[in-house]
Design an enzyme around this catalytic site. Structure first.
Site, short mmCIF file in Angstrom:
data_model
loop_
_atom_site.label_atom_id
_atom_site.label_comp_id
_atom_site.label_asym_id
_atom_site.label_seq_id
_atom_site.Cartn_x
_atom_site.Cartn_y
_atom_site.Cartn_z
N GLU A 229 0.85 -1.19 0.00
CA GLU A 229 0.00 0.00 0.00
C GLU A 229 0.88 1.24 0.00
O GLU A 229 1.90 1.29 0.71
CB GLU A 229 -0.89 -0.02 1.25
CG GLU A 229 -1.87 1.12 1.36
CD GLU A 229 -2.78 0.88 2.57
OE1 GLU A 229 -3.99 0.70 2.37
OE2 GLU A 229 -2.26 0.85 3.71
N LYS A 231 2.46 4.50 1.06
CA LYS A 231 2.58 5.18 2.36
C LYS A 231 2.37 6.66 2.14
O LYS A 231 3.23 7.35 1.58
CB LYS A 231 3.95 4.91 3.00
CG LYS A 231 4.02 5.39 4.44
CD LYS A 231 5.34 5.04 5.08
CE LYS A 231 5.29 5.24 6.59
NZ LYS A 231 4.80 6.56 7.00
N ARG A 236 -2.68 10.40 9.94
CA ARG A 236 -3.53 9.23 10.20
C ARG A 236 -4.81 9.71 10.88
O ARG A 236 -4.77 10.48 11.84
CB ARG A 236 -2.76 8.27 11.11
CG ARG A 236 -3.42 6.93 11.38
CD ARG A 236 -3.06 5.92 10.33
NE ARG A 236 -3.50 4.57 10.69
CZ ARG A 236 -2.71 3.66 11.26
NH1 ARG A 236 -1.45 3.95 11.56
NH2 ARG A 236 -3.17 2.45 11.52
N GLU A 283 -6.05 7.90 6.06
CA GLU A 283 -5.05 8.98 6.08
C GLU A 283 -5.65 10.18 5.36
O GLU A 283 -6.22 10.04 4.28
CB GLU A 283 -3.78 8.52 5.36
CG GLU A 283 -2.61 9.46 5.52
CD GLU A 283 -1.60 8.98 6.56
OE1 GLU A 283 -0.59 9.66 6.75
OE2 GLU A 283 -1.84 7.92 7.18
N GLU A 377 6.24 8.64 -0.12
CA GLU A 377 7.13 8.34 1.01
C GLU A 377 7.64 6.90 0.99
O GLU A 377 8.72 6.61 1.49
CB GLU A 377 6.40 8.61 2.33
CG GLU A 377 7.33 8.64 3.52
CD GLU A 377 6.63 9.01 4.81
OE1 GLU A 377 7.33 9.18 5.81
OE2 GLU A 377 5.39 9.11 4.81
N LYS A 382 1.45 -5.37 4.09
CA LYS A 382 0.49 -5.97 5.02
C LYS A 382 0.20 -7.42 4.64
O LYS A 382 0.01 -7.73 3.47
CB LYS A 382 -0.81 -5.16 5.02
CG LYS A 382 -0.64 -3.70 5.38
CD LYS A 382 -1.96 -2.93 5.33
CE LYS A 382 -1.78 -1.48 5.72
NZ LYS A 382 -3.06 -0.73 5.73
N LYS A 397 7.12 -1.24 6.84
CA LYS A 397 7.17 -0.03 6.02
C LYS A 397 8.55 0.10 5.39
O LYS A 397 9.57 -0.14 6.03
CB LYS A 397 6.83 1.22 6.85
CG LYS A 397 7.72 1.44 8.06
CD LYS A 397 7.25 2.65 8.87
CE LYS A 397 8.08 2.80 10.14
NZ LYS A 397 7.63 3.92 10.99
#
Length: 552
Positions: A229, A231, A236, A283, A377, A382, A397
């Site tokens: 996914e 970032k 958040r 987010e 970023e 996951k 991450k």
């Protein structure tokens, strides 16, 4: 009803207990057969209390210097050697305005009632009256304890896991999911904690990610498959909707500033037409007219004005609750599929997070390269079959620092602990800053690195923003909370590290340094990236996190 004296003794016993099992047993034995279990546990965990007292250590000193008719400067100097509770106890004992009680007469219910009343006032005159009233019925040790409760830190070296698991072996995990302490206490005697689930309008501890420095490591962690996914470099937000009511919580479970989320009250019902009650993990990012994310920090009112034709956009990546169903125990691929069924995208306002089902290392490398090429970023990885585990670091991450800046797989969110005078044109002002992290095991703050390189405007602002106590590199004035080697003793230390700024620090690599006290971990070529206003000291990089970062 438990007395304050009994509670103080319990705190003292917990502090001196040697480990997790002994501390939890002390608490378990103490609360057995007591009718006020909830009150005891609530006060043992003042950091979880949502009451706000509108005063920091400096303000408490100011008010009690007035009440005791003592020198505020002397009290602040004493504070530099230890903790606020000790300072107030010392000067209460010496004062001639209010005579301390010889014998403790307060109950925990009395103290809790006082704290509730204190949280309801903001005027200094009202605060002085309340603090005077409570002091008049306290022993010296009573007042020390009350002040530590106001400060939300009892210094007992026992956090939520130690305290909550004294109630039941799985109470801590249940609390991270439900965030409902009272319900856990009430159900503990029924041995029915597993039935406690998410409550709409009550924040849930967000699931987190640990750093990852290689594609190979990712496949070892998620052998059955993963989602990659994007970032997002935003903030958040946990979204709660219950009929026509809305609540928005940050990653530290505090309400989000209204100007960032008010627009969502119009768009969420349109995006989730079938939902009566829902909890989303997401987010919020400022995007341009092409839905391209803009830089972190652009969500502020003044920053937003710099970007014309921009919109606040909610990138939704998980559904945790829907119309009475707790979805956290459902595998991620099912939650994501369900989200696709119940959500209708509203371009540039509410959209799905960008997600790719990864099947091999080459594909993951391509997705990562694409994200970095677009100046995003990085990625969050996951487990495709993973359940949602509140507060746990089960995701991975990969950020741009890993590929572009050397071998640091991730930046570190460190706390400003002190400062040094600059040289030359920066002489006479704080220009170099001592950065560090919290050690959960010792309850102390450890040093990691020094950081400089701020421009003149930033330094000018920092002089006013940072609340410091001048110690002139005097070893005798190092506060009890700080562990620092002689060569790094600063000119200034922060008044309270738990109220200090958190800075994201990146660099070329983690290094070994015998001179720094965070297990000898430091950062080569450290540089300031940004202030993490979205985090408190609890969400900063702690020592155990730092150790894990260096291992990765």
């Amino acid at each position: 009803m438990t007395s304050l004296r009994e509670f103080r003794k319990l705190c003292c016993d917990i502090y001196h207990a040697s480990g997790y099992k002994e501390k939890s047993k002390l608490i378990r034995d103490f609360i057995t057969d007591r009718d006020d279990k909830y009150l005891i546990i609530k006060l043992l965990l003042p950091g979880l209390d949502d009451r706000i007292y509108n005063m920091n250590d400096k303000q408490i000193i100011k008010l009690y210097s007035i009440i005791f008719k003592q020198s505020q400067e002397d009290m602040l100097q004493d504070l530099g050697y230890g903790y606020i509770g000790d300072t107030i106890r010392t000067f209460f004992k010496e004062n001639t305005e209010i005579r301390p009680r010889d014998k403790s007469i307060l109950t925990l219910e009395d103290v809790d009632s006082f704290l509730t009343t204190l949280s309801s006032v903001t005027k200094e005159s009202h605060q002085i009256k309340l603090l005077t009233d409570i002091a008049s019925v306290c022993t010296c040790n009573d007042l020390k304890c009350v002040v530590m409760l106001i400060d939300k830190d009892l210094k007992i070296k026992a956090g939520p896991r130690y305290v909550l698991n004294a109630i039941s072996p799985n109470a801590y995990d249940v609390f991270r999911k439900s965030n409902n302490l009272k319900e856990i206490i009430e159900n503990s005697s029924k041995q029915n904690l597993d039935s406690i689930s998410i409550s709409v309008m009550t924040p849930i501890n967000p699931m987190l990610a640990e750093s990852c420095d290689s594609v190979n490591k990712a496949f070892k962690k998620f052998p059955s498959g993963m989602f990659a996914e994007v970032k997002y470099d935003g903030e958040r937000v946990q979204v709660h909707k219950n009929n026509n009511e809305f609540a928005f919580f940050s990653r530290n479970m505090k309400p989000v500033l209204s100007h960032k989320v008010d627009y969502l009250k119009e768009y969420i019902p349109k995006a989730f037409k079938k939902a009566t009650s829902i909890v989303l993990d997401s987010e919020i990012v400022l995007v341009d007219e092409h839905n391209v994310p803009l830089p972190f920090g652009s969500l502020g009112i003044h920053k937003k004005k710099e970007y014309k034709n921009s919109n606040m956009c909610l990138f939704v990546f998980d559904c945790l609750y829907f119309d009475g169903f707790d979805m956290t125990d459902i595998p991620l691929y099912e939650r994501r599929s369900f989200l696709k069924d119940v959500m209708v995208e509203i371009p540039n306002r509410i959209v799905f997070s960008e997600l790719t089902n990864i099947s091999n290392e080459s594909q993951l490398t391509d997705v990562l390269d694409d994200a970095l090429t677009r100046k995003l970023e990085g990625l969050v990885l996951k487990d495709i079959n993973g359940v949602y585990e509140p507060g746990k670091r089960r995701w991975l991450k990969i950020k741009r620092d890993y590929l572009n800046e050397g071998s640091m797989a991730d930046s570190a969110d460190l706390v400003v602990l002190g400062a040094y005078y600059g040289k030359g044109a920066k002489g006479g002002i704080m220009a170099v800053f001592l950065m560090g992290c919290y050690d959960d095991e010792s309850g102390k703050w450890k040093t990691v690195t020094k950081c400089s390189g701020h421009d003149d405007n930033t330094l000018r602002v920092l002089q006013d923003q940072l609340t410091m106590i001048k110690i002139n590199k005097d070893p005798k004035k190092i506060p009890e909370w700080l562990v620092v080697n002689k060569i790094y003793i600063p000119d200034f230390v922060v008044e309270d590290p738990k109220q200090s700024q958190i800075w994201e620090i990146s660099g070329a690599e983690f290094t070994s340094s015998k001179s720094h006290t965070a297990n000898g971990i430091s950062i080569r070529f450290p540089r300031f990236t940004r202030i993490r206003e979205d985090k408190t000291w609890k969400e900063s990089t702690h020592l155990n996190d730092l150790v894990n970062l260096t291992k990765s």
